[in-house]
Scaffold this motif. Sequence first.
Motif, mmCIF file in Angstrom:
data_model
loop_
_atom_site.group_PDB
_atom_site.id
_atom_site.type_symbol
_atom_site.label_atom_id
_atom_site.label_comp_id
_atom_site.label_asym_id
_atom_site.label_seq_id
_atom_site.Cartn_x
_atom_site.Cartn_y
_atom_site.Cartn_z
ATOM 1 N N VAL A 164 18.739 52.676 33.951
ATOM 2 C CA VAL A 164 18.623 52.653 35.457
ATOM 3 C C VAL A 164 19.554 51.479 36.431
ATOM 4 C CG1 VAL A 164 17.832 54.191 36.121
ATOM 5 C CG2 VAL A 164 17.069 54.765 34.515
ATOM 6 N N PHE A 165 19.117 50.952 36.852
ATOM 7 C CA PHE A 165 19.434 49.344 37.325
ATOM 8 C C PHE A 165 20.603 49.487 37.234
ATOM 9 C CE2 PHE A 165 14.510 48.212 37.986
ATOM 10 C CZ PHE A 165 14.027 49.362 39.174
ATOM 11 N N HIS A 166 21.173 48.905 36.152
ATOM 12 C CA HIS A 166 22.559 48.135 35.188
ATOM 13 C C HIS A 166 23.820 49.856 36.344
ATOM 14 C CE1 HIS A 166 25.499 46.748 32.389
ATOM 15 N NE2 HIS A 166 25.895 46.402 33.570
ATOM 16 N N SER A 167 23.191 50.616 35.959
ATOM 17 C CA SER A 167 24.153 51.819 35.673
ATOM 18 C C SER A 167 24.418 51.811 37.847
ATOM 19 C CB SER A 167 24.026 53.421 35.287
ATOM 20 O OG SER A 167 24.779 54.499 36.484
ATOM 21 N N SER A 168 23.345 51.859 38.732
ATOM 22 C CA SER A 168 23.233 51.807 39.918
ATOM 23 C C SER A 168 23.652 50.711 40.772
ATOM 24 C CB SER A 168 21.999 51.978 40.433
ATOM 25 O OG SER A 168 20.844 52.948 39.932
ATOM 26 N N ILE A 169 24.016 49.733 40.452
ATOM 27 C CA ILE A 169 24.400 48.418 40.741
ATOM 28 C C ILE A 169 25.973 48.576 40.692
ATOM 29 C CG2 ILE A 169 24.629 45.506 40.246
ATOM 30 C CD1 ILE A 169 21.869 45.650 40.252
ATOM 31 N N GLN A 170 26.004 49.159 38.650
ATOM 32 C CA GLN A 170 27.912 49.292 38.815
ATOM 33 C C GLN A 170 28.435 50.035 39.939
ATOM 34 O OE1 GLN A 170 27.849 49.951 34.829
ATOM 35 N NE2 GLN A 170 28.896 47.763 34.802
ATOM 36 N N ASP A 171 27.628 50.903 40.581
ATOM 37 C CA ASP A 171 28.422 51.927 41.094
ATOM 38 C C ASP A 171 28.419 50.960 42.504
ATOM 39 O OD1 ASP A 171 29.006 54.634 41.404
ATOM 40 O OD2 ASP A 171 26.669 54.832 42.438
ATOM 41 N N GLY A 172 26.813 50.360 42.775
ATOM 42 C CA GLY A 172 27.600 49.453 43.935
ATOM 43 C C GLY A 172 28.321 48.683 43.787
ATOM 44 N N ILE A 173 28.709 47.422 42.889
ATOM 45 C CA ILE A 173 29.697 47.014 42.502
ATOM 46 C C ILE A 173 30.754 46.943 42.855
ATOM 47 C CG2 ILE A 173 30.744 45.545 41.052
ATOM 48 C CD1 ILE A 173 27.733 44.089 39.925
ATOM 49 N N ARG A 174 30.992 48.592 42.716
ATOM 50 C CA ARG A 174 32.728 49.261 42.302
ATOM 51 C C ARG A 174 33.047 50.073 43.127
ATOM 52 N NH1 ARG A 174 31.323 52.463 39.098
ATOM 53 N NH2 ARG A 174 32.124 51.840 36.755
ATOM 54 N N HIS A 175 31.418 49.636 44.863
ATOM 55 C CA HIS A 175 32.406 49.946 46.294
ATOM 56 C C HIS A 175 31.729 48.712 46.999
ATOM 57 C CE1 HIS A 175 33.190 54.486 45.012
ATOM 58 N NE2 HIS A 175 32.339 54.113 44.300
ATOM 59 N N TYR A 176 31.862 48.030 46.560
ATOM 60 C CA TYR A 176 31.007 46.576 47.076
ATOM 61 C C TYR A 176 31.975 46.058 48.392
ATOM 62 C CZ TYR A 176 29.825 41.576 47.625
ATOM 63 O OH TYR A 176 29.702 40.374 48.487
#
Length: 260
Positions: free
Chosen positions: A123-135
């Motif tokens: 769950v955390f990985h998915s959320s962080i990846q979404d954040g990295i995508r829009h970093y």
Amino acid sequence: MGGGGEGPAWRDSLPYYYCVKFALSASSTLFSTAGLVIFCVGVYAEVERQKHRTLEGLFLAPAVILILLGITIFAVSFIGMVGSLRDNRTLLKTFFWVLLAIFITELLLLFVEIIFEKQMNAVFHSSIQDGIRHYYDDLDFKNILDYVQQKFSCCGGDEFRDWHVNRYHSCNGSGPLACGVPYTCCIRKAPGEVINTLCGYRTLNQERLELVNTIHVRGCIHAVSFWFKDNFEATLGIVCSLFLPWHARPEETMTECSLR
């Protein structure tokens, strides 16, 4: 003789009464002020975020977390402060049970994280990846991730290659950031060293062993998890020490002493 029998008990309880009263009042006042400050900072940050919002979701809105945290800290501490100053047994009991509920909730969350570690990490990985995508689109998230990567010596969510999902850092890109990671992932050779902002250049297509002296290859999910586990005993000891004065039911002692 009856009055003389009560004298020693009263003299013994009086210092304890004032110690508990002062400690509880001082700590509650301090935390109430801190909660109010956190709440104000959260409100200001949320107002600014609404002006430049590009992402949705609670995880990507730390200002909302600050607001909720500030309200909780202020409310609980205010109850303890008023209860201790007015020797109100009902408020003191409420303060104690709320603290106990928060403590138990934290323990349950810790056990859930340990038992369902893989699911939580996903769950955390998915959320962080979404954040990295829009970093570069959300300054709020960017500042938090930069701080975490520097504070915990980590890079990305699960590992440093998570930066592939960002269009500027993807190896398919053509800019100066292509196939690299942000400078906050880089290893500082000495405290206070000025880091080259392109120190993570062309690192995503290299092996982990080749980068151990250049960038942090460990993901932030694992780094933060290890930090909590390493500091769990100390944190548990500090929290438990907060409940030591309550073993003798000080709400009764304070009320009885005030009546006398």
